[in-house]
Design a protein around this motif. Sequence first.
Motif, PDB file in Angstrom:
ATOM      1  N   ILE A 250       0.854  -1.190   0.076  1.00 27.79           N
ATOM      2  CA  ILE A 250      -0.070   0.052  -0.142  1.00 27.79           C
ATOM      3  C   ILE A 250       0.985   1.278  -0.068  1.00 27.79           C
ATOM      4  O   ILE A 250       2.053   1.172  -0.039  1.00 27.79           O
ATOM      5  N   GLU A 251       0.285   2.408  -0.028  1.00 24.52           N
ATOM      6  CA  GLU A 251       0.920   3.722   0.037  1.00 24.52           C
ATOM      7  C   GLU A 251       0.249   4.593   1.223  1.00 24.52           C
ATOM      8  O   GLU A 251      -0.791   4.518   1.545  1.00 24.52           O
ATOM      9  N   ASP A 252       1.345   5.017   1.980  1.00 21.59           N
ATOM     10  CA  ASP A 252       0.841   5.974   3.027  1.00 21.59           C
ATOM     11  C   ASP A 252       0.561   7.427   2.599  1.00 21.59           C
ATOM     12  O   ASP A 252       0.073   7.562   1.656  1.00 21.59           O
ATOM     13  N   GLU A 253       0.354   8.039   3.672  1.00 22.43           N
ATOM     14  CA  GLU A 253      -0.087   9.679   3.369  1.00 22.43           C
ATOM     15  C   GLU A 253       0.968  10.336   2.599  1.00 22.43           C
ATOM     16  O   GLU A 253       0.421  11.286   1.873  1.00 22.43           O
ATOM     17  N   GLU A 254       1.978   9.949   2.728  1.00 22.69           N
ATOM     18  CA  GLU A 254       3.131  10.693   1.807  1.00 22.69           C
ATOM     19  C   GLU A 254       3.714  10.038   0.459  1.00 22.69           C
ATOM     20  O   GLU A 254       4.561  10.313  -0.029  1.00 22.69           O
ATOM     21  N   ASP A 255       2.725   8.976   0.379  1.00 22.41           N
ATOM     22  CA  ASP A 255       2.951   8.402  -1.123  1.00 22.41           C
ATOM     23  C   ASP A 255       4.045   7.377  -1.115  1.00 22.41           C
ATOM     24  O   ASP A 255       4.732   7.252  -2.142  1.00 22.41           O
ATOM     25  N   GLN A 256       4.384   7.004   0.104  1.00 25.64           N
ATOM     26  CA  GLN A 256       5.457   6.106   0.368  1.00 25.64           C
ATOM     27  C   GLN A 256       5.173   4.558   0.352  1.00 25.64           C
ATOM     28  O   GLN A 256       3.970   4.587   0.973  1.00 25.64           O
ATOM     29  N   VAL A 257       5.824   3.761  -0.089  1.00 29.04           N
ATOM     30  CA  VAL A 257       5.500   2.352  -0.388  1.00 29.04           C
ATOM     31  C   VAL A 257       5.479   1.593   0.898  1.00 29.04           C
ATOM     32  O   VAL A 257       6.601   1.741   1.548  1.00 29.04           O
ATOM     33  N   MET A 258       4.458   0.994   1.486  1.00 31.72           N
ATOM     34  CA  MET A 258       4.405   0.340   2.773  1.00 31.72           C
ATOM     35  C   MET A 258       3.940  -0.980   2.816  1.00 31.72           C
ATOM     36  O   MET A 258       3.364  -1.595   1.357  1.00 31.72           O
ATOM     37  N   LEU A 259       4.331  -1.994   3.596  1.00 29.73           N
ATOM     38  CA  LEU A 259       3.810  -3.383   3.544  1.00 29.73           C
ATOM     39  C   LEU A 259       2.915  -3.593   4.620  1.00 29.73           C
ATOM     40  O   LEU A 259       3.415  -3.247   6.116  1.00 29.73           O
ATOM     41  N   LYS A 260       1.843  -4.281   4.322  1.00 28.89           N
ATOM     42  CA  LYS A 260       0.703  -4.410   5.627  1.00 28.89           C
ATOM     43  C   LYS A 260       0.742  -5.849   5.541  1.00 28.89           C
ATOM     44  O   LYS A 260       0.106  -6.515   5.018  1.00 28.89           O
ATOM     45  N   PHE A 261       1.406  -6.249   6.777  1.00 28.29           N
ATOM     46  CA  PHE A 261       0.954  -7.506   7.230  1.00 28.29           C
ATOM     47  C   PHE A 261      -0.036  -7.835   8.018  1.00 28.29           C
ATOM     48  O   PHE A 261      -0.226  -7.090   9.080  1.00 28.29           O
ATOM     49  N   VAL A 262      -0.934  -8.804   7.915  1.00 29.45           N
ATOM     50  CA  VAL A 262      -2.039  -9.064   8.674  1.00 29.45           C
ATOM     51  C   VAL A 262      -1.999 -10.631   9.124  1.00 29.45           C
ATOM     52  O   VAL A 262      -1.511 -11.243   8.563  1.00 29.45           O
ATOM     53  N   CYS A 263      -2.430 -10.281  10.528  1.00 29.42           N
ATOM     54  CA  CYS A 263      -1.995 -11.874  11.494  1.00 29.42           C
ATOM     55  C   CYS A 263      -3.083 -11.788  12.395  1.00 29.42           C
ATOM     56  O   CYS A 263      -3.858 -10.869  12.637  1.00 29.42           O
ATOM     57  N   ASP A 264      -3.309 -13.099  13.192  1.00 30.28           N
ATOM     58  CA  ASP A 264      -4.038 -13.077  14.149  1.00 30.28           C
ATOM     59  C   ASP A 264      -3.861 -12.260  15.283  1.00 30.28           C
ATOM     60  O   ASP A 264      -2.693 -12.037  15.708  1.00 30.28           O
ATOM     61  N   LEU A 265      -4.854 -11.707  15.982  1.00 34.29           N
ATOM     62  CA  LEU A 265      -4.617 -10.631  17.122  1.00 34.29           C
ATOM     63  C   LEU A 265      -3.847 -11.132  17.907  1.00 34.29           C
ATOM     64  O   LEU A 265      -3.100 -10.473  18.497  1.00 34.29           O
ATOM     65  N   SER A 266      -3.834 -12.246  18.502  1.00 39.61           N
ATOM     66  CA  SER A 266      -3.024 -13.047  19.712  1.00 39.61           C
ATOM     67  C   SER A 266      -1.663 -13.095  19.306  1.00 39.61           C
ATOM     68  O   SER A 266      -1.037 -13.271  20.165  1.00 39.61           O
ATOM     69  N   SER A 267      -1.280 -13.114  18.025  1.00 42.26           N
ATOM     70  CA  SER A 267       0.134 -13.404  17.770  1.00 42.26           C
ATOM     71  C   SER A 267       0.727 -11.979  17.185  1.00 42.26           C
ATOM     72  O   SER A 267       1.860 -12.234  16.577  1.00 42.26           O
ATOM     73  N   LEU A 268       0.102 -11.014  17.444  1.00 42.53           N
ATOM     74  CA  LEU A 268       0.732  -9.737  16.823  1.00 42.53           C
ATOM     75  C   LEU A 268       2.010  -9.349  17.382  1.00 42.53           C
ATOM     76  O   LEU A 268       2.935  -9.120  16.511  1.00 42.53           O
ATOM     77  N   ARG A 269       2.402  -9.588  18.700  1.00 41.17           N
ATOM     78  CA  ARG A 269       3.691  -9.134  19.278  1.00 41.17           C
ATOM     79  C   ARG A 269       4.713 -10.132  18.440  1.00 41.17           C
ATOM     80  O   ARG A 269       5.674  -9.592  18.189  1.00 41.17           O
ATOM     81  N   GLU A 270       4.406 -11.398  18.598  1.00 38.75           N
ATOM     82  CA  GLU A 270       5.227 -12.414  17.876  1.00 38.75           C
ATOM     83  C   GLU A 270       5.707 -12.061  16.460  1.00 38.75           C
ATOM     84  O   GLU A 270       6.911 -12.336  16.012  1.00 38.75           O
ATOM     85  N   VAL A 271       4.570 -11.843  15.546  1.00 42.53           N
ATOM     86  CA  VAL A 271       4.871 -11.298  14.239  1.00 42.53           C
ATOM     87  C   VAL A 271       5.641 -10.279  14.017  1.00 42.53           C
ATOM     88  O   VAL A 271       6.876 -10.053  13.357  1.00 42.53           O
ATOM     89  N   ARG A 272       5.376  -9.173  14.887  1.00 41.08           N
ATOM     90  CA  ARG A 272       6.519  -7.961  14.679  1.00 41.08           C
ATOM     91  C   ARG A 272       7.687  -8.261  15.166  1.00 41.08           C
ATOM     92  O   ARG A 272       8.694  -7.770  14.210  1.00 41.08           O
ATOM     93  N   GLU A 273       7.931  -9.097  16.139  1.00 41.91           N
ATOM     94  CA  GLU A 273       9.382  -9.329  16.572  1.00 41.91           C
ATOM     95  C   GLU A 273       9.835 -10.216  15.463  1.00 41.91           C
ATOM     96  O   GLU A 273      11.255  -9.939  15.038  1.00 41.91           O
ATOM     97  N   ARG A 274       9.408 -10.965  14.853  1.00 36.94           N
ATOM     98  CA  ARG A 274      10.075 -11.891  13.967  1.00 36.94           C
ATOM     99  C   ARG A 274      10.238 -11.168  12.606  1.00 36.94           C
ATOM    100  O   ARG A 274      11.411 -11.401  11.981  1.00 36.94           O
TER     101      ARG A 274
END
Length: 329
Positions: A250-274
Amino acid sequence: MQVPDGNQYSNGWSIGFATMARVATFRSVCLRNRNYLLLSLWNSAELVAKRRALSPASIPLCAQASCQYSLLVPCAEIHMSAANHAGHNKWSKVKHIKGPKDAAKSQMFAKLSIMIRIAVKEGGSNPEFNSQLANLIEQCRTKNMPKASIEAAIKGAKSKASIYSLYEARGPGGSALLIEVLTDNNSRTLQQLKSILNKNGGMMSDGARHSFQKKGVVMVNGLDKDGKDVLLERALELAIDSGAEDVKQIEDEEDQVMLKFVCDLSSLREVRERLDSLGLLTTYSGPEFIATTTVPLTDRDLETAFCLIEQIDENQDVIKVYDNIDLQS
């Protein structure tokens, strides 16, 4: 009776032709001055007409005329200052470029402040023990939000008695909307949202929540820690390695390319750390509502829906607006 000779007739004709030539030249000059004035009016960005005394305009009566001929014509003062030329004036840039950007930045800071207040209410004001707050503070820093504004948002969460609410609504074409708000006056905010919806083809409606599922979201910079582009194919591999369910570019407010990772809510912290350990630069992580069913809209409904969402998002109490509009159709 004296009969005029041929020389007298000749002189009379010469005088007559000379007079006609002067009249024709005078008309030509008047027409030329009129055209000059109309051209100035057309090209000028600002015309301030003032009464002035007649001034000489040294315009030759014709190409063959002597430079001694000039005509007194009324003039209008035409301002052609640099203030009216785009790209050459500071105010022009401030008004047309900096102004909208400052407004968008101010709105973004307001939304981040609301999110900080929610994070503080849920997990406390210490970022060492509140990962969501720590993530938001880091996001604020990447967006160049002033430190004083961040601290004010943290302190404001303790002093302001705010209420979190989630409103369900329907937009143009049968689209579903979820509106997150944090307000100190629920009745006021609800009436404001109803007014915006009614004016833009929407309405409050139960059941929109069924079109969404609450998930964990990790936003990642489009460049890794080495400054290299993270291509979508690689991002899919990283999503599998980190335990994420999906990833979108996706693109953010400043038109910079970003990646949006979607995961189960319970594993949010582990996915970020990984993802951090895999060399990616995470900018935000938190819960969001992801559409499970999408609705395609006609061009007309799509334009109306975007206008509606924009007006809702501009409300000072709104945190975020979620929709299930299918943009791929």
